[in-house]
Motif scaffolding. Structure first.
Motif, PDB file in Angstrom:
ATOM      1  N   PRO A  37      61.177 -23.049 -54.027  1.00  0.00           N
ATOM      2  CA  PRO A  37      60.278 -23.376 -55.141  1.00  0.00           C
ATOM      3  C   PRO A  37      60.891 -23.045 -56.506  1.00  0.00           C
ATOM      4  O   PRO A  37      61.497 -21.985 -56.691  1.00  0.00           O
ATOM      5  CB  PRO A  37      59.053 -22.503 -54.873  1.00  0.00           C
ATOM      6  N   SER A  38      60.742 -23.969 -57.428  1.00  0.00           N
ATOM      7  CA  SER A  38      61.106 -23.725 -58.820  1.00  0.00           C
ATOM      8  C   SER A  38      59.821 -23.487 -59.610  1.00  0.00           C
ATOM      9  O   SER A  38      58.700 -23.579 -59.073  1.00  0.00           O
ATOM     10  CB  SER A  38      61.855 -24.935 -59.386  1.00  0.00           C
ATOM     11  N   MET A  39      59.965 -23.210 -60.892  1.00  0.00           N
ATOM     12  CA  MET A  39      58.780 -23.000 -61.710  1.00  0.00           C
ATOM     13  C   MET A  39      57.899 -24.249 -61.750  1.00  0.00           C
ATOM     14  O   MET A  39      56.680 -24.151 -61.931  1.00  0.00           O
ATOM     15  CB  MET A  39      59.193 -22.603 -63.128  1.00  0.00           C
ATOM     16  N   GLN A  92      50.467 -23.471 -63.217  1.00  0.00           N
ATOM     17  CA  GLN A  92      50.202 -22.546 -64.309  1.00  0.00           C
ATOM     18  C   GLN A  92      48.944 -21.735 -64.051  1.00  0.00           C
ATOM     19  O   GLN A  92      48.837 -20.591 -64.476  1.00  0.00           O
ATOM     20  CB  GLN A  92      50.090 -23.319 -65.626  1.00  0.00           C
ATOM     21  N   ASP A  93      47.983 -22.346 -63.382  1.00  0.00           N
ATOM     22  CA  ASP A  93      46.749 -21.634 -63.031  1.00  0.00           C
ATOM     23  C   ASP A  93      46.999 -20.863 -61.736  1.00  0.00           C
ATOM     24  O   ASP A  93      46.779 -21.365 -60.641  1.00  0.00           O
ATOM     25  CB  ASP A  93      45.602 -22.630 -62.863  1.00  0.00           C
ATOM     26  N   PHE A  94      47.523 -19.670 -61.864  1.00  0.00           N
ATOM     27  CA  PHE A  94      47.928 -18.833 -60.729  1.00  0.00           C
ATOM     28  C   PHE A  94      47.199 -17.495 -60.874  1.00  0.00           C
ATOM     29  O   PHE A  94      47.535 -16.689 -61.726  1.00  0.00           O
ATOM     30  CB  PHE A  94      49.443 -18.624 -60.759  1.00  0.00           C
ATOM     31  N   GLN A  95      46.205 -17.281 -60.055  1.00  0.00           N
ATOM     32  CA  GLN A  95      45.399 -16.081 -60.154  1.00  0.00           C
ATOM     33  C   GLN A  95      45.776 -15.102 -59.049  1.00  0.00           C
ATOM     34  O   GLN A  95      45.712 -15.436 -57.875  1.00  0.00           O
ATOM     35  CB  GLN A  95      43.907 -16.419 -60.054  1.00  0.00           C
ATOM     36  N   SER A  96      46.169 -13.915 -59.458  1.00  0.00           N
ATOM     37  CA  SER A  96      46.463 -12.841 -58.518  1.00  0.00           C
ATOM     38  C   SER A  96      45.329 -11.833 -58.577  1.00  0.00           C
ATOM     39  O   SER A  96      44.969 -11.345 -59.659  1.00  0.00           O
ATOM     40  CB  SER A  96      47.796 -12.172 -58.867  1.00  0.00           C
ATOM     41  N   TRP A 118      52.431 -34.613 -53.259  1.00  0.00           N
ATOM     42  CA  TRP A 118      51.314 -33.741 -53.614  1.00  0.00           C
ATOM     43  C   TRP A 118      51.804 -32.576 -54.453  1.00  0.00           C
ATOM     44  O   TRP A 118      52.978 -32.233 -54.442  1.00  0.00           O
ATOM     45  CB  TRP A 118      50.585 -33.224 -52.370  1.00  0.00           C
ATOM     46  N   ARG A 119      50.890 -32.017 -55.209  1.00  0.00           N
ATOM     47  CA  ARG A 119      51.232 -30.876 -56.053  1.00  0.00           C
ATOM     48  C   ARG A 119      50.090 -29.886 -56.048  1.00  0.00           C
ATOM     49  O   ARG A 119      48.923 -30.236 -55.832  1.00  0.00           O
ATOM     50  CB  ARG A 119      51.531 -31.320 -57.489  1.00  0.00           C
ATOM     51  N   LEU A 120      50.434 -28.643 -56.304  1.00  0.00           N
ATOM     52  CA  LEU A 120      49.429 -27.598 -56.449  1.00  0.00           C
ATOM     53  C   LEU A 120      48.871 -27.646 -57.857  1.00  0.00           C
ATOM     54  O   LEU A 120      49.624 -27.645 -58.842  1.00  0.00           O
ATOM     55  CB  LEU A 120      50.044 -26.221 -56.194  1.00  0.00           C
ATOM     56  N   VAL A 121      47.563 -27.655 -57.955  1.00  0.00           N
ATOM     57  CA  VAL A 121      46.897 -27.613 -59.252  1.00  0.00           C
ATOM     58  C   VAL A 121      46.525 -26.177 -59.610  1.00  0.00           C
ATOM     59  O   VAL A 121      46.729 -25.727 -60.732  1.00  0.00           O
ATOM     60  CB  VAL A 121      45.632 -28.497 -59.244  1.00  0.00           C
ATOM     61  N   ARG A 122      46.004 -25.458 -58.627  1.00  0.00           N
ATOM     62  CA  ARG A 122      45.585 -24.067 -58.835  1.00  0.00           C
ATOM     63  C   ARG A 122      45.830 -23.274 -57.559  1.00  0.00           C
ATOM     64  O   ARG A 122      45.794 -23.824 -56.463  1.00  0.00           O
ATOM     65  CB  ARG A 122      44.102 -23.986 -59.196  1.00  0.00           C
TER      66      ARG A 122
END
Length: 766
Positions: A687-689, A694-698, A629-633
């Motif tokens: 965790p690596s990059m 890429q869709d990382f909202q702070s 699995w991977r994080l999309v957002r």
């Protein structure tokens, strides 16, 4: 970027020796003999064993004094210190280490904390391992007054918190949910290893340069160990390459100081990465959760049992237990709550403070269950949370009023940032697609160490430069920038005129340590008040010189100006007017003491000077054929009170959330019979990059706190807390009928669950 920053690993002194350690290869054994005859033949080798601890208090610890400087009678985990050698170079030290002969008597070991509580379990510590209660009486650590007693067998410490009547609450519930969740221990993974350099100026004066987050506690503990006055110990902290709690309290400092005392020369010890992994971990934990709800989703009763794996020594586990008992029910108004927290000795490396201080393990449990309850009740997970969240001015379980409550704003922000996944109609019981997506969210609450003390001293020089003296430690979080901003703003000078000194217990004033996300709140406020004091003195000097009222003056752009005019006075001119020459100094001092604390036994009072609130939402994509699995957002929202430096607040949030990704996806220490199997970055991934979407909202929520500087609260830990359960909820959303209850959730675990190998609810799939 230039490599000019000096860390503890870079320090050198004339005549300095370097150290290496001999560590136990057994998880539990009696040390029958240590023969250093051959090792002493290595030219220049100085060897520290239990025989060299005479005249010292040989055991130390921030709560219980149960950890020996080096092994005395037993070793209690693989990696426990047996002897340490200082020599002219590392090759000589390694040679001497190889020549030390140790005879052990292997003892039964226990590695699971629940098994360690069984009557048949081997006991790690005898009563003789502990000093009497007076050993904790002189500590400068707040909140340890209730720990004068000794642990009971392998039960290091327990805390019970109760509010309302849980039996009555469960009797009135329409639905009751019971589940068990667990987390593997993980490593802090700070890039700079533990390092220290010590030397003695005469027999009773110790100087130590060390990579620590807690210089004044190190000073206090070293004074205790070596039976000298605290003022005889000087702790100097260079730049520190990360900590996350792993460099709180003494680590290698007692050993380095003892070696330097024996050698009568400076000694430096820098740990290898494998040794860092053996020094401290985050607590593994098991959380049993029972929650009663009404049909419309009101939480009315919650019972929590938390068992922390404390490892071989108590370290700060007792405070983890006590501090988290009142927050284990979550950020929700629940009238009936009962919590039992325990820390248990096992034959594994000691566990201690880690970003979140034991809270992430609990958030993982209650936020996973919240989504399962929402699904079972047919209620939207966001609305279930919103219906129960604390609001501004509410009374907390401990009886205190909540101020600066931004948790609902955090939840709303992440829910809007990552909306629910549009479904095609394929749901539970139907064939799955190859790639499926899910969305999950979570929110959290955390307290800060209360009470605590911070002192700041600020000095204004005639050239208009401002020196800030405080003992907080810059570990990469931007603390020095924040203090410089606060001081510059309070005085009215440019940021470039401010210099923040590094901690030195002979120079910088007392602080309770770089922990619990408290520095901006306490040290920042102390700096603000101290600088305002200087500002008043400077305005008085200028008012006398210009013959105007003080209220008619303003300081801006490094000058003192009469309001509404072009009349200005430079800061050097103000000094000259006062002292006859541009000489002298102005000093400002301030003390910020956060008051409160909970009554021992009842846990009523003021638990936290401020509260940390956060929420996270994620979207994941799962390959149903492989389990990968991977994080999309991801969206992470934290309540910072007031963002004094928004860029740094976002970076803190993103960094903490990335640590949460690591805990969810890959990080977990593995032991086999007590033997570490992944104690390096080769086999322990972080965790690596590629693992961060890429869709990382702070998102920064600002619900100001009345006691913080400009309303600011802490931010360092907040972004970590809700990420792992949000990911777990997203996986459950993507894979109907699948719920993973152990961290980390590796692809193999997902694959096993998809293959039907997952255990039943309430147990952790492995």
């Amino acid at each position: 970027m230039t490599g000019a920053v000096q860390y503890a690993v870079d320090l050198r002194m004339p005549g300095m020796l370097v150290a290496r350690a001999l560590r136990s290869h057994l998880p539990h054994a009696r040390v029958l003999s240590i023969d250093t005859t051959r090792a002493r033949e290595v030219p220049g080798a100085v060897i520290l064993t239990r025989d060299d601890l005479a005249g010292t208090r040989s055991r130390f610890g921030p709560v219980f004094k149960d950890q020996p400087v080096v092994a005395i009678d037993k070793v209690r985990f693989v990696g426990d210190l047996v002897a340490v050698v200082a020599a002219e170079d590392l090759d000589s030290a390694d040679e001497a280490i190889s020549l030390i002969e140790v005879e052990y008597e292997a003892l039964p070991a226990v590695f699971d904390p629940r098994e360690a509580l069984l009557p048949s379990a081997p006991i790690l510590h005898d009563p003789a391992d502990f000093v009497d209660g007076s050993g904790t009486a002189d500590t400068i650590q707040p909140g340890v007054e209730g720990f004068e007693g000794f642990p009971d067998g392998n039960l290091c410490c327990s805390a019970h918190f109760e509010s309302g009547d849980t039996a009555k609450g469960f009797a009135g519930a329409d639905r009751i949910f019971e589940d068990t969740y667990s987390c593997d221990p993980i490593q802090h993974a700070h890039l700079e290893p533990h390092a220290a350099l010590a030397y003695w100026e005469g027999p009773g004066s110790l100087v130590i340069h060390c990579s620590t987050q807690d210089p004044w506690v190190v000073r206090s503990e070293l004074a205790y160990i070596f039976k000298v006055e605290p003022s005889a110990v000087r702790v100097i902290v260079p730049s520190v390459g990360g900590g996350y709690g792993g460099k709180l309290y003494p680590r290698i400092e007692p050993v380095v100081a003892a070696l330097a005392r024996k050698a009568r020369r400076p000694v430096q010890w820098v740990l290898t990465r494998e040794e860092v992994f053996m020094t401290l971990t985050r607590h593994g934990a098991s959380v049993r959760l029972k929650t009663g709800v009404t049909r419309d989703g009101r939480l009315i009763a919650r019972q929590v049992e938390v068992v922390y794996d404390g490892g071989a020594y108590a370290e700060i586990s007792p405070r983890v237990v006590v501090q988290n008992a009142p927050v284990a029910a979550g950020p929700y108004r629940i009238p009936h709550v009962s919590v039992d927290c325990h820390a248990v000795y096992t034959n594994k490396p000691p566990a201690g403070a880690f970003r979140g201080f034991g809270v992430p393990q609990i958030v993982w449990a209650y936020e996973s269950q919240m989504d399962d309850m929402a699904h079972a009740l047919g209620v939207d997970p966001v609305e279930l949370r919103r219906k129960n969240l604390y609001q501004e001015g509410d009374a907390y379980l401990t009886g205190e009023r909540l101020d600066g409550v931004g948790v609902e704003q955090c939840l709303s922000a992440v829910a809007a940032a990552i909306p629910p996944i549009a479904r095609s109609g394929v749901r539970e019981g139907q064939p799955r697609q190859r790639l499926v997506r899910g969305r999950g969210l979570a929110c959290s609450i955390k307290s800060t160490m209360t009470p605590s003390n911070s002192v700041a001293s600020v000095r204004l020089d005639p050239d208009g430069s401002l020196q800030v003296l405080a003992s907080g430690v810059e570990i990469g979080q931007g603390y020095t920038t924040i203090l410089a901003q606060v001081a510059a703003d309070a005085l009215g000078v440019s940021l470039e005129r401010v210099r923040v000194l590094k901690p030195d217990t002979d120079v910088t004033p007392f602080d309770h340590g770089t922990k619990s996300s408290r520095l901006t709140f306490t040290v920042g406020e102390a700096v603000r008040r101290a600088t305002i004091d200087i500002r008043g003195q400077l305005l008085d000097m200028a008012a006398d010189k210009l013959e105007v009222a003080r209220d008619d003056l303003v300081i801006e752009h490094d000058q003192i100006r009469v309001r509404g005019t072009n009349v200005v006075l430079g800061i050097p001119d103000a000094f000259k007017a006062r002292f006859g020459l541009p000489v002298g100094n102005l000093y400002g001092d301030a003390v910020v003491q956060t008051t409160g604390g909970l009554a021992h036994g009842t846990y009523r009072g003021k638990d936290s000077a401020f509260w940390m609130w956060s929420a996270a939402a994620v979207e994941v994509e799962v390959d149903t054929q492989t389990g990968k699995w991977r994080l999309v957002r991801i969206a992470s929202a934290v309540d910072v009170g007031r963002a004094i430096n928004p860029v740094q607040c976002h970076l803190q949030n993103e960094g903490a959330a990335t640590m949460g990704i690591g805990a969810a996806l890959m990080e977990g220490l593995v032991h086999d019979g007590g033997q570490p199997l992944n104690s390096s970055f080769v086999s322990y991934p972080v965790p690596s990059m590629e693992d961060v979407p890429q869709d990382f909202q702070s998102v920064l929520v600002e619900a100001p706190h009345p006691d913080g500087p400009y309303g600011a609260k802490g931010v360092g830990e907040s972004g970590l807390l809700a990420v792992a359960p949000a990911i777990g909820n997203a996986l459950a959303d993507a894979l109907p009928g699948v719920r993973l209850r152990n961290l980390p959730m590796r692809p193999a675990d997902v694959f096993a669950a998809l293959s039907g190998a997952a255990t039943q609810p309430g147990e952790a799939p492995r």
